[in-house]
Design a protein around this motif. Structure first.
Motif, short mmCIF file in Angstrom:
data_model
loop_
_atom_site.label_atom_id
_atom_site.label_comp_id
_atom_site.label_asym_id
_atom_site.label_seq_id
_atom_site.Cartn_x
_atom_site.Cartn_y
_atom_site.Cartn_z
N SER A 126 1.46 -1.41 0.44
CA SER A 126 0.17 0.11 0.37
C SER A 126 0.64 1.13 -0.28
O SER A 126 0.71 2.52 -0.78
CB SER A 126 -1.17 -0.37 1.20
OG SER A 126 -1.24 -1.16 1.13
N LEU A 127 1.84 1.34 0.76
CA LEU A 127 2.78 2.78 0.98
C LEU A 127 3.33 2.89 -0.89
O LEU A 127 3.31 3.45 -1.12
CB LEU A 127 4.07 2.22 1.81
CG LEU A 127 4.48 3.38 1.98
CD1 LEU A 127 4.42 4.69 2.26
CD2 LEU A 127 5.97 2.62 2.94
N GLU A 128 4.12 1.42 -1.32
CA GLU A 128 4.09 1.13 -3.16
C GLU A 128 3.67 1.58 -3.67
O GLU A 128 3.91 2.80 -4.00
CB GLU A 128 4.76 0.36 -3.22
CG GLU A 128 5.82 0.51 -4.31
CD GLU A 128 5.62 0.00 -5.25
OE1 GLU A 128 5.94 0.98 -6.25
OE2 GLU A 128 3.93 -0.25 -5.23
N ARG A 129 1.94 1.63 -3.82
CA ARG A 129 1.02 2.19 -3.84
C ARG A 129 0.62 4.14 -4.40
O ARG A 129 1.10 4.45 -5.03
CB ARG A 129 0.21 1.56 -4.38
CG ARG A 129 -1.07 1.74 -4.68
CD ARG A 129 -2.10 1.03 -4.93
NE ARG A 129 -2.81 0.46 -3.90
CZ ARG A 129 -3.49 -0.69 -3.37
NH1 ARG A 129 -3.54 -1.73 -4.62
NH2 ARG A 129 -3.45 -1.02 -2.17
N TYR A 130 0.49 4.18 -3.19
CA TYR A 130 0.40 5.76 -2.39
C TYR A 130 2.14 6.98 -2.95
O TYR A 130 1.58 7.48 -3.60
CB TYR A 130 0.64 5.40 -1.21
CG TYR A 130 0.65 6.93 -0.31
CD1 TYR A 130 -0.69 7.52 -0.18
CD2 TYR A 130 1.45 7.62 -0.11
CE1 TYR A 130 -1.29 8.66 -0.08
CE2 TYR A 130 1.50 9.04 0.36
CZ TYR A 130 0.60 9.46 0.45
OH TYR A 130 0.76 10.63 0.68
N TYR A 135 3.55 10.62 -6.07
CA TYR A 135 4.93 10.94 -5.92
C TYR A 135 4.89 10.70 -7.53
O TYR A 135 6.58 9.73 -7.27
CB TYR A 135 5.26 11.43 -5.12
CG TYR A 135 5.33 11.43 -3.44
CD1 TYR A 135 5.25 13.44 -3.58
CD2 TYR A 135 4.67 10.93 -3.28
CE1 TYR A 135 4.60 13.61 -2.72
CE2 TYR A 135 3.89 11.94 -1.90
CZ TYR A 135 3.99 13.03 -1.30
OH TYR A 135 3.43 13.46 -0.23
N PRO A 136 5.06 10.88 -8.88
CA PRO A 136 5.53 9.64 -10.05
C PRO A 136 6.57 10.21 -10.49
O PRO A 136 7.82 9.70 -10.15
CB PRO A 136 4.57 10.17 -10.92
CG PRO A 136 3.52 11.30 -10.27
CD PRO A 136 3.65 10.71 -8.96
N LEU A 143 11.73 5.72 -3.09
CA LEU A 143 11.68 4.51 -2.96
C LEU A 143 13.01 3.77 -3.52
O LEU A 143 11.67 2.94 -5.22
CB LEU A 143 10.21 3.83 -3.51
CG LEU A 143 9.87 2.00 -2.96
CD1 LEU A 143 10.70 2.51 -1.36
CD2 LEU A 143 8.48 2.03 -3.56
N THR A 144 13.60 3.67 -4.12
CA THR A 144 15.24 3.01 -5.15
C THR A 144 15.05 1.75 -4.42
O THR A 144 14.28 0.94 -3.18
CB THR A 144 15.97 3.64 -3.95
OG1 THR A 144 16.69 2.99 -2.56
CG2 THR A 144 16.83 5.15 -4.08
N GLU A 349 10.06 2.91 -14.77
CA GLU A 349 10.02 2.94 -12.86
C GLU A 349 9.51 4.18 -12.30
O GLU A 349 8.26 3.39 -10.96
CB GLU A 349 11.85 2.79 -12.60
CG GLU A 349 12.59 1.61 -12.89
CD GLU A 349 12.18 0.77 -12.24
OE1 GLU A 349 11.77 1.22 -11.09
OE2 GLU A 349 12.15 -0.58 -12.23
N ARG A 350 9.82 5.03 -12.59
CA ARG A 350 8.48 6.62 -12.05
C ARG A 350 6.91 5.90 -12.19
O ARG A 350 6.15 6.20 -11.55
CB ARG A 350 8.75 7.56 -12.77
CG ARG A 350 10.27 7.71 -12.32
CD ARG A 350 9.85 9.44 -12.59
NE ARG A 350 9.75 10.06 -14.05
CZ ARG A 350 11.04 10.12 -14.93
NH1 ARG A 350 12.09 9.47 -15.10
NH2 ARG A 350 10.87 10.47 -16.07
#
Length: 376
Positions: A126-130, A135-136, A143-144, A349-350
Protein backbone atom coordinates in the motif's frame (compact mmCIF):
# COMPACT_ATOMS: atom_id res chain seq x y z
CA UNK A 1 -22.30 -36.29 54.21
CA UNK A 2 -24.49 -33.65 52.67
CA UNK A 3 -21.47 -31.45 52.13
CA UNK A 4 -19.73 -34.28 50.25
CA UNK A 5 -22.75 -34.74 48.03
CA UNK A 6 -22.90 -31.01 47.36
CA UNK A 7 -19.31 -31.11 46.13
CA UNK A 8 -19.43 -34.39 44.20
CA UNK A 9 -22.53 -33.68 42.14
CA UNK A 10 -21.23 -30.51 40.47
CA UNK A 11 -17.88 -32.15 39.74
CA UNK A 12 -19.69 -35.03 38.04
CA UNK A 13 -21.68 -32.57 35.95
CA UNK A 14 -18.49 -30.80 34.95
CA UNK A 15 -16.86 -34.08 33.93
CA UNK A 16 -19.88 -34.99 31.81
CA UNK A 17 -19.85 -31.58 30.14
CA UNK A 18 -16.15 -31.94 29.37
CA UNK A 19 -16.70 -35.40 27.89
CA UNK A 20 -19.58 -34.13 25.77
CA UNK A 21 -17.45 -31.24 24.55
CA UNK A 22 -14.58 -33.56 23.64
CA UNK A 23 -16.91 -35.87 21.72
CA UNK A 24 -18.34 -32.88 19.84
CA UNK A 25 -14.88 -31.61 18.97
CA UNK A 26 -13.82 -35.06 17.73
CA UNK A 27 -16.97 -35.35 15.62
CA UNK A 28 -16.30 -31.97 13.99
CA UNK A 29 -12.59 -32.55 13.44
CA UNK A 30 -12.91 -34.32 10.02
CA UNK A 31 -15.02 -31.44 8.71
CA UNK A 32 -12.45 -28.90 9.89
CA UNK A 33 -9.56 -30.88 8.43
CA UNK A 34 -11.39 -31.01 5.10
CA UNK A 35 -11.94 -27.23 5.12
CA UNK A 36 -8.30 -26.58 5.99
CA UNK A 37 -7.07 -28.96 3.29
CA UNK A 38 -9.22 -27.42 0.56
CA UNK A 39 -8.15 -23.94 1.60
CA UNK A 40 -4.50 -25.00 1.55
CA UNK A 41 -4.80 -26.43 -1.98
CA UNK A 42 -6.51 -23.26 -3.24
CA UNK A 43 -3.84 -21.01 -1.71
CA UNK A 44 -0.99 -23.14 -3.07
CA UNK A 45 -2.33 -23.42 -6.63
CA UNK A 46 -3.26 -19.74 -6.79
CA UNK A 47 0.17 -18.59 -5.68
CA UNK A 48 1.96 -21.05 -7.98
CA UNK A 49 0.14 -19.43 -10.89
CA UNK A 50 1.14 -15.99 -9.58
CA UNK A 51 4.81 -16.97 -9.31
CA UNK A 52 4.76 -18.33 -12.86
CA UNK A 53 3.69 -14.93 -14.12
CA UNK A 54 5.52 -12.34 -12.02
CA UNK A 55 8.91 -14.04 -12.27
CA UNK A 56 8.87 -12.69 -15.82
CA UNK A 57 8.23 -9.10 -16.87
CA UNK A 58 4.62 -7.90 -16.72
CA UNK A 59 3.70 -4.68 -18.49
CA UNK A 60 2.73 -1.90 -16.11
CA UNK A 61 4.71 -3.27 -13.14
CA UNK A 62 8.06 -1.85 -12.13
CA UNK A 63 10.83 -3.97 -10.65
CA UNK A 64 10.00 -2.64 -7.18
CA UNK A 65 6.37 -3.65 -7.63
CA UNK A 66 7.45 -7.15 -8.62
CA UNK A 67 9.69 -7.40 -5.56
CA UNK A 68 6.83 -6.45 -3.23
CA UNK A 69 4.41 -8.79 -4.97
CA UNK A 70 6.88 -11.66 -4.83
CA UNK A 71 7.22 -11.01 -1.10
CA UNK A 72 3.44 -11.11 -0.71
CA UNK A 73 3.26 -14.31 -2.75
CA UNK A 74 5.92 -15.90 -0.54
CA UNK A 75 4.03 -15.00 2.63
CA UNK A 76 0.73 -16.23 1.19
CA UNK A 77 2.32 -19.45 -0.05
CA UNK A 78 3.64 -20.14 3.45
CA UNK A 79 0.04 -20.46 4.62
CA UNK A 80 -0.52 -23.45 2.38
CA UNK A 81 2.97 -24.95 2.41
CA UNK A 82 3.98 -24.43 6.05
CA UNK A 83 1.24 -23.28 8.42
CA UNK A 84 -1.45 -25.76 7.45
CA UNK A 85 0.77 -28.88 7.29
CA UNK A 86 2.39 -28.09 10.65
CA UNK A 87 -0.88 -27.61 12.50
CA UNK A 88 -2.50 -30.62 10.85
CA UNK A 89 0.56 -32.64 11.84
CA UNK A 90 -0.03 -31.70 15.47
CA UNK A 91 -3.68 -32.62 15.12
CA UNK A 92 -2.97 -36.02 13.51
CA UNK A 93 0.18 -37.23 15.22
CA UNK A 94 -0.19 -36.40 18.89
CA UNK A 95 -2.58 -35.77 21.70
CA UNK A 96 -1.84 -32.55 23.46
CA UNK A 97 -1.08 -32.76 27.17
CA UNK A 98 -1.33 -30.13 29.84
CA UNK A 99 2.38 -29.35 30.15
CA UNK A 100 4.69 -27.33 27.90
CA UNK A 101 5.21 -28.82 24.46
CA UNK A 102 8.33 -27.68 22.56
CA UNK A 103 6.97 -28.70 19.15
CA UNK A 104 3.72 -26.80 19.67
CA UNK A 105 5.69 -23.72 20.74
CA UNK A 106 7.67 -23.87 17.48
CA UNK A 107 4.49 -24.28 15.44
CA UNK A 108 2.86 -21.34 17.23
CA UNK A 109 5.97 -19.25 16.49
CA UNK A 110 5.74 -20.01 12.76
CA UNK A 111 2.01 -19.30 12.79
CA UNK A 112 2.43 -15.88 14.35
CA UNK A 113 5.47 -15.04 12.20
CA UNK A 114 3.79 -15.77 8.86
CA UNK A 115 0.61 -13.96 9.90
CA UNK A 116 2.63 -10.89 10.93
CA UNK A 117 4.82 -10.96 7.82
CA UNK A 118 1.74 -11.05 5.62
CA UNK A 119 0.30 -7.96 7.34
CA UNK A 120 3.58 -6.06 7.07
CA UNK A 121 3.88 -6.99 3.39
CA UNK A 122 0.36 -5.76 2.65
CA UNK A 123 1.23 -2.49 4.38
CA UNK A 124 4.42 -2.04 2.33
CA UNK A 125 2.51 -2.71 -0.91
CA UNK A 126 0.00 0.00 0.00
CA UNK A 127 2.85 2.39 0.79
CA UNK A 128 4.58 1.64 -2.54
CA UNK A 129 1.33 2.21 -4.41
CA UNK A 130 0.78 5.51 -2.57
CA UNK A 131 4.25 6.80 -3.50
CA UNK A 132 3.87 5.70 -7.14
CA UNK A 133 0.59 7.58 -7.56
CA UNK A 134 1.18 10.77 -5.57
CA UNK A 135 4.90 11.19 -6.29
CA UNK A 136 5.39 9.71 -9.78
CA UNK A 137 8.25 12.02 -10.76
CA UNK A 138 10.10 11.33 -7.51
CA UNK A 139 9.27 7.63 -7.35
CA UNK A 140 12.66 6.33 -8.45
CA UNK A 141 14.50 8.62 -6.01
CA UNK A 142 12.16 8.19 -3.04
CA UNK A 143 11.73 4.43 -3.33
CA UNK A 144 15.04 3.19 -4.63
CA UNK A 145 15.75 -0.47 -5.13
CA UNK A 146 17.77 -0.57 -1.90
CA UNK A 147 14.94 1.00 0.10
CA UNK A 148 12.40 -1.34 -1.43
CA UNK A 149 14.51 -4.36 -0.51
CA UNK A 150 14.99 -2.92 2.99
CA UNK A 151 11.21 -2.68 3.48
CA UNK A 152 10.80 -6.26 2.29
CA UNK A 153 13.58 -7.46 4.59
CA UNK A 154 12.02 -5.59 7.50
CA UNK A 155 8.66 -7.28 6.86
CA UNK A 156 10.36 -10.70 7.06
CA UNK A 157 12.93 -10.08 9.82
CA UNK A 158 11.17 -7.90 12.38
CA UNK A 159 8.23 -10.28 13.13
CA UNK A 160 10.48 -13.24 14.10
CA UNK A 161 12.49 -10.97 16.39
CA UNK A 162 9.32 -9.70 18.04
CA UNK A 163 7.75 -13.17 18.31
CA UNK A 164 10.77 -15.27 19.29
CA UNK A 165 9.62 -15.57 22.97
CA UNK A 166 6.73 -17.73 21.75
CA UNK A 167 9.15 -20.42 20.55
CA UNK A 168 10.53 -21.17 24.04
CA UNK A 169 8.56 -23.69 26.16
CA UNK A 170 9.66 -21.95 29.35
CA UNK A 171 9.26 -18.48 27.86
CA UNK A 172 7.17 -15.51 28.83
CA UNK A 173 3.94 -16.84 27.31
CA UNK A 174 2.21 -20.22 27.34
CA UNK A 175 1.14 -22.14 24.25
CA UNK A 176 -1.68 -24.66 24.00
CA UNK A 177 -3.06 -26.77 21.16
CA UNK A 178 -6.69 -25.85 20.55
CA UNK A 179 -8.95 -28.72 19.52
CA UNK A 180 -11.54 -26.14 18.48
CA UNK A 181 -9.35 -24.45 15.85
CA UNK A 182 -6.76 -27.26 15.37
CA UNK A 183 -3.99 -24.70 15.87
CA UNK A 184 -1.15 -24.28 18.34
CA UNK A 185 -2.10 -20.93 19.85
CA UNK A 186 -0.41 -18.77 22.47
CA UNK A 187 -2.44 -18.42 25.64
CA UNK A 188 -2.63 -14.66 25.49
CA UNK A 189 -4.09 -14.31 28.95
CA UNK A 190 -0.88 -15.79 30.39
CA UNK A 191 0.95 -12.56 29.50
CA UNK A 192 -1.43 -9.68 28.85
CA UNK A 193 1.24 -6.99 28.43
CA UNK A 194 3.15 -8.99 25.78
CA UNK A 195 -0.09 -9.79 23.93
CA UNK A 196 -1.10 -6.13 23.82
CA UNK A 197 2.41 -5.22 22.68
CA UNK A 198 2.06 -7.58 19.70
CA UNK A 199 -1.15 -5.89 18.54
CA UNK A 200 0.41 -2.43 19.00
CA UNK A 201 3.46 -3.33 16.89
CA UNK A 202 1.79 -5.49 14.24
CA UNK A 203 -1.95 -5.17 13.59
CA UNK A 204 -2.63 -1.52 14.41
CA UNK A 205 0.30 0.11 12.54
CA UNK A 206 -0.20 -2.09 9.46
CA UNK A 207 -3.93 -1.35 9.45
CA UNK A 208 -3.28 2.37 9.85
CA UNK A 209 -0.86 2.45 6.90
CA UNK A 210 -3.17 0.46 4.64
CA UNK A 211 -6.22 2.53 5.56
CA UNK A 212 -4.46 5.87 5.08
CA UNK A 213 -2.85 4.97 1.75
CA UNK A 214 -5.87 3.31 0.18
CA UNK A 215 -8.28 5.97 1.45
CA UNK A 216 -6.12 8.72 -0.07
CA UNK A 217 -6.00 6.82 -3.37
CA UNK A 218 -9.76 6.37 -3.38
CA UNK A 219 -10.41 10.06 -2.63
CA UNK A 220 -7.99 11.08 -5.38
CA UNK A 221 -9.71 8.79 -7.87
CA UNK A 222 -13.08 10.23 -6.89
CA UNK A 223 -11.84 13.77 -7.47
CA UNK A 224 -10.42 12.76 -10.82
CA UNK A 225 -13.79 11.32 -11.82
CA UNK A 226 -15.44 14.68 -11.16
CA UNK A 227 -12.72 16.45 -13.14
CA UNK A 228 -13.14 14.15 -16.14
CA UNK A 229 -16.91 14.51 -16.03
CA UNK A 230 -16.67 18.31 -16.13
CA UNK A 231 -14.46 18.08 -19.22
CA UNK A 232 -16.68 15.42 -20.85
CA UNK A 233 -13.78 12.97 -21.11
CA UNK A 234 -15.86 9.94 -20.27
CA UNK A 235 -14.54 9.83 -16.73
CA UNK A 236 -17.24 7.48 -15.51
CA UNK A 237 -15.00 4.50 -16.16
CA UNK A 238 -11.87 5.14 -14.14
CA UNK A 239 -13.53 5.34 -10.70
CA UNK A 240 -14.74 1.80 -11.33
CA UNK A 241 -11.07 0.77 -11.34
CA UNK A 242 -10.61 2.33 -7.90
CA UNK A 243 -13.77 0.73 -6.57
CA UNK A 244 -12.83 -2.64 -8.06
CA UNK A 245 -9.34 -2.60 -6.48
CA UNK A 246 -9.18 -0.37 -3.41
CA UNK A 247 -12.48 -1.08 -1.69
CA UNK A 248 -12.29 -4.90 -2.07
CA UNK A 249 -8.69 -4.91 -0.82
CA UNK A 250 -9.57 -3.04 2.37
CA UNK A 251 -12.84 -4.90 2.89
CA UNK A 252 -11.16 -8.29 2.57
CA UNK A 253 -8.27 -7.24 4.81
CA UNK A 254 -10.46 -6.15 7.71
CA UNK A 255 -12.89 -9.04 7.22
CA UNK A 256 -10.09 -11.60 7.39
CA UNK A 257 -7.92 -10.12 10.13
CA UNK A 258 -10.22 -8.23 12.53
CA UNK A 259 -12.03 -11.30 14.03
CA UNK A 260 -8.71 -12.96 14.85
CA UNK A 261 -7.37 -9.81 16.53
CA UNK A 262 -10.61 -9.28 18.46
CA UNK A 263 -10.53 -12.82 19.82
CA UNK A 264 -6.86 -12.39 20.70
CA UNK A 265 -7.59 -9.23 22.69
CA UNK A 266 -10.67 -10.77 24.28
CA UNK A 267 -8.71 -13.83 25.41
CA UNK A 268 -5.85 -11.68 26.71
CA UNK A 269 -8.05 -9.33 28.71
CA UNK A 270 -10.80 -11.65 29.95
CA UNK A 271 -8.97 -14.98 30.02
CA UNK A 272 -12.05 -16.63 28.46
CA UNK A 273 -12.51 -18.48 25.22
CA UNK A 274 -15.17 -18.26 22.52
CA UNK A 275 -17.50 -20.87 21.00
CA UNK A 276 -15.90 -23.61 18.94
CA UNK A 277 -16.81 -22.60 15.40
CA UNK A 278 -16.31 -18.90 16.04
CA UNK A 279 -12.75 -19.65 17.14
CA UNK A 280 -12.14 -21.94 14.16
CA UNK A 281 -13.39 -19.39 11.62
CA UNK A 282 -11.60 -16.46 13.24
CA UNK A 283 -8.25 -18.29 13.45
CA UNK A 284 -8.29 -19.66 9.89
CA UNK A 285 -9.93 -16.67 8.20
CA UNK A 286 -6.60 -14.79 7.78
CA UNK A 287 -5.23 -17.71 5.75
CA UNK A 288 -8.04 -17.24 3.23
CA UNK A 289 -6.59 -13.79 2.65
CA UNK A 290 -3.67 -15.63 1.03
CA UNK A 291 -6.02 -16.85 -1.71
CA UNK A 292 -8.06 -13.66 -2.02
CA UNK A 293 -4.85 -11.66 -2.50
CA UNK A 294 -4.32 -13.64 -5.71
CA UNK A 295 -7.62 -12.23 -6.97
CA UNK A 296 -7.43 -8.60 -5.88
CA UNK A 297 -3.72 -8.00 -6.42
CA UNK A 298 -3.23 -10.09 -9.56
CA UNK A 299 -6.21 -11.56 -11.42
CA UNK A 300 -8.06 -8.24 -11.51
CA UNK A 301 -5.17 -6.77 -13.52
CA UNK A 302 -5.48 -7.12 -17.29
CA UNK A 303 -1.72 -7.22 -17.90
CA UNK A 304 -1.41 -10.08 -15.43
CA UNK A 305 -4.20 -12.05 -17.11
CA UNK A 306 -2.63 -11.55 -20.51
CA UNK A 307 0.73 -12.70 -19.23
CA UNK A 308 -0.88 -15.72 -17.57
CA UNK A 309 -2.52 -16.72 -20.84
CA UNK A 310 0.84 -16.37 -22.55
CA UNK A 311 2.50 -18.58 -19.93
CA UNK A 312 -0.21 -21.21 -20.40
CA UNK A 313 0.30 -21.13 -24.16
CA UNK A 314 4.03 -21.62 -23.69
CA UNK A 315 3.36 -24.59 -21.43
CA UNK A 316 1.08 -26.06 -24.07
CA UNK A 317 3.82 -25.57 -26.66
CA UNK A 318 6.24 -27.31 -24.34
CA UNK A 319 3.91 -30.32 -24.24
CA UNK A 320 3.29 -30.16 -28.02
CA UNK A 321 6.52 -28.69 -29.47
CA UNK A 322 5.73 -29.42 -33.11
CA UNK A 323 3.18 -26.67 -33.75
CA UNK A 324 4.66 -23.72 -35.68
CA UNK A 325 1.33 -21.97 -36.01
CA UNK A 326 0.86 -21.94 -32.26
CA UNK A 327 4.38 -20.56 -31.85
CA UNK A 328 3.67 -17.65 -34.16
CA UNK A 329 0.45 -17.01 -32.29
CA UNK A 330 2.29 -16.89 -28.97
CA UNK A 331 4.84 -14.47 -30.39
CA UNK A 332 2.08 -12.18 -31.60
CA UNK A 333 0.39 -12.27 -28.20
CA UNK A 334 3.67 -11.50 -26.45
CA UNK A 335 4.33 -8.52 -28.70
CA UNK A 336 0.86 -7.16 -27.95
CA UNK A 337 1.20 -7.57 -24.21
CA UNK A 338 4.16 -5.24 -23.74
CA UNK A 339 3.61 -1.79 -25.28
CA UNK A 340 6.58 -0.12 -26.87
CA UNK A 341 6.71 2.80 -24.47
CA UNK A 342 7.70 0.48 -21.65
CA UNK A 343 11.11 0.21 -23.23
CA UNK A 344 11.94 3.52 -21.54
CA UNK A 345 13.23 2.14 -18.22
CA UNK A 346 13.21 5.43 -16.29
CA UNK A 347 9.59 6.21 -17.21
CA UNK A 348 8.65 2.63 -16.42
CA UNK A 349 10.15 2.84 -12.92
CA UNK A 350 8.45 6.16 -12.18
CA UNK A 351 4.97 5.51 -13.47
CA UNK A 352 4.46 1.77 -12.87
CA UNK A 353 2.91 0.56 -9.62
CA UNK A 354 0.86 -2.18 -8.02
CA UNK A 355 -2.41 -3.10 -9.75
CA UNK A 356 -1.70 -0.50 -12.46
CA UNK A 357 -2.50 2.38 -10.15
CA UNK A 358 -1.60 4.81 -12.91
CA UNK A 359 -5.21 4.20 -14.02
CA UNK A 360 -6.47 5.59 -10.73
CA UNK A 361 -5.01 9.09 -11.21
CA UNK A 362 -4.76 10.41 -14.74
CA UNK A 363 -3.81 14.03 -15.28
CA UNK A 364 -4.21 13.83 -19.05
CA UNK A 365 -7.28 13.32 -21.26
CA UNK A 366 -7.96 9.70 -22.23
CA UNK A 367 -7.01 10.27 -25.85
CA UNK A 368 -3.47 11.42 -24.92
CA UNK A 369 -2.99 9.32 -21.81
CA UNK A 370 -0.22 6.72 -21.70
CA UNK A 371 -1.84 4.77 -18.88
CA UNK A 372 -4.54 2.80 -20.59
CA UNK A 373 -7.47 1.60 -18.42
CA UNK A 374 -7.47 -2.08 -17.59
CA UNK A 375 -10.94 -3.63 -17.65
CA UNK A 376 -11.61 -6.80 -15.75
Amino acid sequence: MSSINNVSIPSTDVDLNVMDLQRTLEAHRPIKIGIISVLGVMITLGNIAVVMVITSAVSGWSKNSRYFLLSLTGADSAFGLLIMPLNLCVSFMKEYNGGPDPFCHVVAFFNATIYSTCMYTLATISLERYIAVFYPLKYSSVLTRRRALFLIAFAWVFPPVLLVPISFPAGIIEVRFSRASLVCNPLYSSNVSYSLTLTCFIFFPCSAIMTFCNLRLWIAAKRQRLKLRRHSWGGGYRPKVALRVLLPVMTVYYTCWTPCMVIMLYNAISGSGVPEWIEFIAVWLPTSNGFLNCIFYFWINRSFRRKFHLVLQRLCLGLCPGSDSDSSCVNSVESSVVPGWYGNHSLHERFSSVSSTCTLLTLMPPQTNKCEPEPA
